[in-house]
Scaffold this active site. Structure first.
Site, PDB file in Angstrom:
ATOM      1  N   GLY A  28      -4.901  -2.105   5.373  1.00 36.42           N
ATOM      2  CA  GLY A  28      -4.100  -3.247   4.899  1.00 36.42           C
ATOM      3  C   GLY A  28      -4.767  -4.586   5.180  1.00 36.42           C
ATOM      4  N   ARG A  29      -5.202  -4.797   6.419  1.00 40.43           N
ATOM      5  CA  ARG A  29      -5.746  -6.123   6.784  1.00 40.43           C
ATOM      6  C   ARG A  29      -7.148  -6.353   6.243  1.00 40.43           C
ATOM      7  NH1 ARG A  29      -4.750  -2.854  10.884  1.00 40.43           N
ATOM      8  NH2 ARG A  29      -6.377  -2.166  12.314  1.00 40.43           N
TER       9      ARG A  29
ATOM     10  N   HIS B  38      -4.716 -33.793  17.902  1.00 42.50           N
ATOM     11  CA  HIS B  38      -3.565 -34.611  18.316  1.00 42.50           C
ATOM     12  C   HIS B  38      -2.465 -33.742  18.895  1.00 42.50           C
ATOM     13  CE1 HIS B  38      -5.041 -38.405  16.577  1.00 42.50           C
ATOM     14  NE2 HIS B  38      -5.743 -37.558  15.847  1.00 42.50           N
TER      15      HIS B  38
ATOM     16  N   LYS C 290       9.382  -1.021  14.273  1.00 42.81           N
ATOM     17  CA  LYS C 290       9.926  -0.642  12.959  1.00 42.81           C
ATOM     18  C   LYS C 290      10.942   0.492  13.125  1.00 42.81           C
ATOM     19  CE  LYS C 290       5.728  -1.182  10.173  1.00 42.81           C
ATOM     20  NZ  LYS C 290       4.852  -0.466   9.267  1.00 42.81           N
TER      21      LYS C 290
ATOM     22  N   GLU D  26      -4.862  -7.224  15.369  1.00 42.55           N
ATOM     23  CA  GLU D  26      -4.360  -5.890  15.012  1.00 42.55           C
ATOM     24  C   GLU D  26      -5.503  -4.869  15.107  1.00 42.55           C
ATOM     25  OE1 GLU D  26      -0.751  -5.136  12.208  1.00 42.55           O
ATOM     26  OE2 GLU D  26      -2.530  -4.828  10.995  1.00 42.55           O
TER      27      GLU D  26
ATOM     28  N   LYS E  93       0.843  -1.199   0.000  1.00 39.98           N
ATOM     29  CA  LYS E  93       0.000   0.000   0.000  1.00 39.98           C
ATOM     30  C   LYS E  93       0.883   1.255   0.000  1.00 39.98           C
ATOM     31  CE  LYS E  93      -3.549   2.091   2.910  1.00 39.98           C
ATOM     32  NZ  LYS E  93      -4.460   1.903   4.028  1.00 39.98           N
TER      33      LYS E  93
ATOM     34  N   GLU F 261      10.523  -4.764   4.474  1.00 38.77           N
ATOM     35  CA  GLU F 261      10.547  -6.181   4.086  1.00 38.77           C
ATOM     36  C   GLU F 261      10.239  -6.329   2.594  1.00 38.77           C
ATOM     37  OE1 GLU F 261       8.986  -4.918   6.649  1.00 38.77           O
ATOM     38  OE2 GLU F 261       9.191  -6.192   8.432  1.00 38.77           O
TER      39      GLU F 261
HETATM   40  C1  G6Q Z   1      -2.590  -3.878   8.151  1.00 36.51           C
HETATM   41  C2  G6Q Z   1      -1.344  -3.213   8.444  1.00 36.51           C
HETATM   42  C3  G6Q Z   1      -0.106  -3.929   7.958  1.00 36.51           C
HETATM   43  C4  G6Q Z   1       0.267  -3.653   6.505  1.00 36.51           C
HETATM   44  C5  G6Q Z   1       1.689  -4.111   6.269  1.00 36.51           C
HETATM   45  C6  G6Q Z   1       2.134  -3.899   4.846  1.00 36.51           C
HETATM   46  O1  G6Q Z   1      -3.668  -3.447   8.405  1.00 36.51           O
HETATM   47  O2  G6Q Z   1      -1.422  -1.919   8.016  1.00 36.51           O
HETATM   48  O3  G6Q Z   1      -0.143  -5.312   8.129  1.00 36.51           O
HETATM   49  O4  G6Q Z   1      -0.625  -4.282   5.642  1.00 36.51           O
HETATM   50  O5  G6Q Z   1       2.558  -3.429   7.142  1.00 36.51           O
HETATM   51  O6  G6Q Z   1       2.066  -2.562   4.502  1.00 36.51           O
HETATM   52  P1  G6Q Z   1       2.213  -2.103   3.019  1.00 36.51           P
HETATM   53  O7  G6Q Z   1       1.105  -2.696   2.231  1.00 36.51           O
HETATM   54  O8  G6Q Z   1       2.168  -0.613   3.041  1.00 36.51           O
HETATM   55  O9  G6Q Z   1       3.553  -2.626   2.538  1.00 36.51           O
END
Ligand code: G6Q
Length: 547
Positions: free
Chosen positions: A267-268, A384, A512, A353, A207, A213
């Site tokens: 994001g989520r 199990h 971070k 989250e 996003k 990462e």
């Molecule tokens: C979700 C968070 C988080 C995000 C990641 C990736 O709600 O905001 O999990 O999706 O940190 O972020 P980017 O899509 O910006 O790389």
């Protein structure tokens, strides 16, 4: 005392708990033979049966919980979220993942602007791109058809599409889709070694397009590709999913190969957006659309159904009942489907989250528990492994059991065997095994009196462990979409009642920031002061590290 805990509805629930419900047992509650009908919802259009009769509740409990939702203004907040109000107040954003699956043809406004035309435009772009890719019209630099797609993203840009691609594997008839998320080089290393650069496409899903990462992995993939096919291969082998055009261009991806989404998509909650591109690559756009339509139908159920028959509302309230009155620390989500093996991992982010918060709408610290710890694994693997603790441990762990009546694959006699476990477990959890039942069974064996006395307490199951049974007629793109949306709304309702912002995530920031401070120290470019533990660990790492 906070507004919530001092409310009449909260106090009534507390009294109800302290009074009859704390010691109520399902063995007694089930003397009411109508219980299944009373505490059950069936959605024919989606093929979902929801049985919540195996909970420590009675009619009065549910009425009081519905009053709590009423007092929490859940209806009004539902209107706000769906109409694009900026309910994510710390980031001043609307929360409109529902608009991404809005099949009504009605406009949805953010700041006075209808966002549906842009959403539909991106959907069309997803359709034409994935059609071309799957038909072999989109080719790699050397003219070969794309056989492997690698999604590079993390968190919300990974967990959703990864889980859905696994869940819909049966329907997959496109290129093989891989996912790389971890900054640990092992993740991308193990994927790259399986790939042929001429037939591989990388989707950089971010996003912000600044996530360490993802950008690190994307750079590694780019370098790997360029070494093999040259710089000009990037345009055929890289696409981006992002809100940040500038950064995408800087990375070297042609912005016409960028699939946009927007600030109003968290994001989520982004699996419904361009972030779902890998899903459409794997199963085709039509199935992706069915996935969206299942979520849309669940949205309609959530918006239009009275609390008494509203599955997300009921699930949210039951969660609050155990979390806040029974002091249950966690709850388990246990899918009896191998296809859903990533479902709990996905929900961990959505739920924890979203509602792992301490500060309420008035910026005060809450004086009650909020988000629960969510965990689980597919049954019967879990049986199990950790079910022992659910059955006979000291903690109360409510659980959702997700089962499928008609699985997509039909192979041998597996399914009835699987489902016999699904039904047996919720029965055992609810009713357990009494001392008398244990003694009767032991008497049939060849035990001495002494052994019988010693063994009996170990073999007793107290029961009274609450479960919800969610039974899908089938696992299809549509029912999967509905299942995810169901949990999204459950999380939303809980956040509203707990008065927290379910749509920000400040808690992930500090780590971070500190990692960015430490990285130059590991590269031996700077030295900073830390606590003695962190400093010594860094020193030890640098001392032992082989260059
Ligand atoms: C979700 C968070 C988080 C995000 C990641 C990736 O709600 O905001 O999990 O999706 O940190 O972020 P980017 O899509 O910006 O790389």
């Amino acid at each position: 005392m906070s507004q919530l805990t001092s409310s009449l509805q909260w106090k009534s629930l507390q009294n109800l708990y302290n009074g009859k419900m704390k010691s109520a047992h399902m063995r007694d509650l089930f003397k009411n033979e109508n219980r299944y009908c009373e505490f059950n919802v069936r959605l024919d259009n989606l093929g979902i049966t929801f049985d919540y009769s195996k909970n420590i509740i009675d009619g009065q409990t549910m009425q009081m919980l519905f009053s709590l939702a009423q007092a929490g203004d859940v209806k009004n907040w539902t209107k706000k979220i769906f109409s694009g109000e900026k309910i994510n107040w710390t980031e001043k954003r609307a929360v409109l993942h529902s608009a991404l699956r809005n099949m009504s043809g009605n406009p949805v406004f953010v700041d006075g602007k209808d966002v549906m035309p842009e959403i539909n435009e991106v959907l069309n772009k997803v359709k034409s791109f994935t059609d071309d890719l799957r038909k072999g019209k989109w080719l790699g630099k050397t003219g070969k058809k794309i056989q492997s797609v690698v999604n590079i993203g993390i968190g919300g840009s990974d967990l959703g599409p990864r889980m859905v691609c696994e869940a819909l594997k049966y329907y997959a008839d496109g290129p093989e889709v891989y996912f790389v998320s971890n900054i640990d080089g092992a993740d991308i290393y193990e994927v790259l070694k399986k790939l042929d650069p001429e037939t591989s496409l990388f989707i950089v899903a971010s996003k912000t397009f600044t996530t360490l990462e993802t950008i690190t992995n994307a750079n590694t993939a780019r370098k790997w590709l360029v070494e093999k096919l040259g710089e000009d291969a990037v345009k055929n082998h890289f696409v981006a999913l992002s809100t940040n055009k500038e950064k995408v261009a800087q990375f070297g991806i042609d912005t016409k190969n960028m699939f946009e989404f927007w600030d109003f998509v968290g994001g989520r909650y982004s699996v419904w957006s361009a972030i779902g591109l890998p899903i459409a690559c794997a199963v085709g756009f039509d199935k992706f659309k069915e996935f969206l339509s299942g979520a849309y139908e669940m949205d309609q159920h959530f918006i239009n159904t009275p609390f008494e028959k509203n599955i997300p509302v009921i699930m949210a309230l039951l969660g609050i009942w155990y979390n806040n009155f029974f002091n249950a620390q966690s709850y388990a989500v246990l899918p009896y489907s191998q296809y859903l093996h990533r479902f709990t991992a996905f929900l961990q982010q959505s739920d924890m989250e979203s509602n792992g918060k301490t500060i309420d709408r008035d910026s005060n610290k809450v004086d009650y528990e909020t988000g629960q710890i969510l965990w689980g694994e597919p049954g019967t693997n879990g049986q199990h492994s950790f079910y022992q603790l659910i059955h006979q441990g000291t903690k109360l762990i409510p659980a959702d059991f997700i089962g499928i009546v008609n699985p997509p694959e039909k192979i041998g006699d597996h399914h009835n065997k699987l489902m016999s476990n699904y039904f047996a477990q919720t029965e055992a959890l609810a009713f357990g095994l009494t001392k008398e039942q244990v003694i009767e069974t032991l008497k049939k064996g060849k035990y001495s009196q002494q052994d019988m006395e010693m063994l009996t307490p170990h073999k007793v199951f107290d029961g009274n462990k609450p479960t919800n049974s969610i039974l899908l007629d089938e696992l299809t793109p549509k029912t999967l979409g509905a299942l995810i949306a169901l949990y999204e709304h459950k999380i939303f309702v809980q956040g509203i009642i707990w008065r927290v912002n379910s749509f920000d995530q400040w808690g992930v920031e500090l780590g971070k920031v500190l990692a960015n401070v430490i990285l130059p120290e590991l590269e031996e470019k700077t030295q900073n002061s830390h606590d003695c533990s962190t400093s010594s660990l860094i020193k030890q790492y640098l001392k032992l590290k082989k260059n």
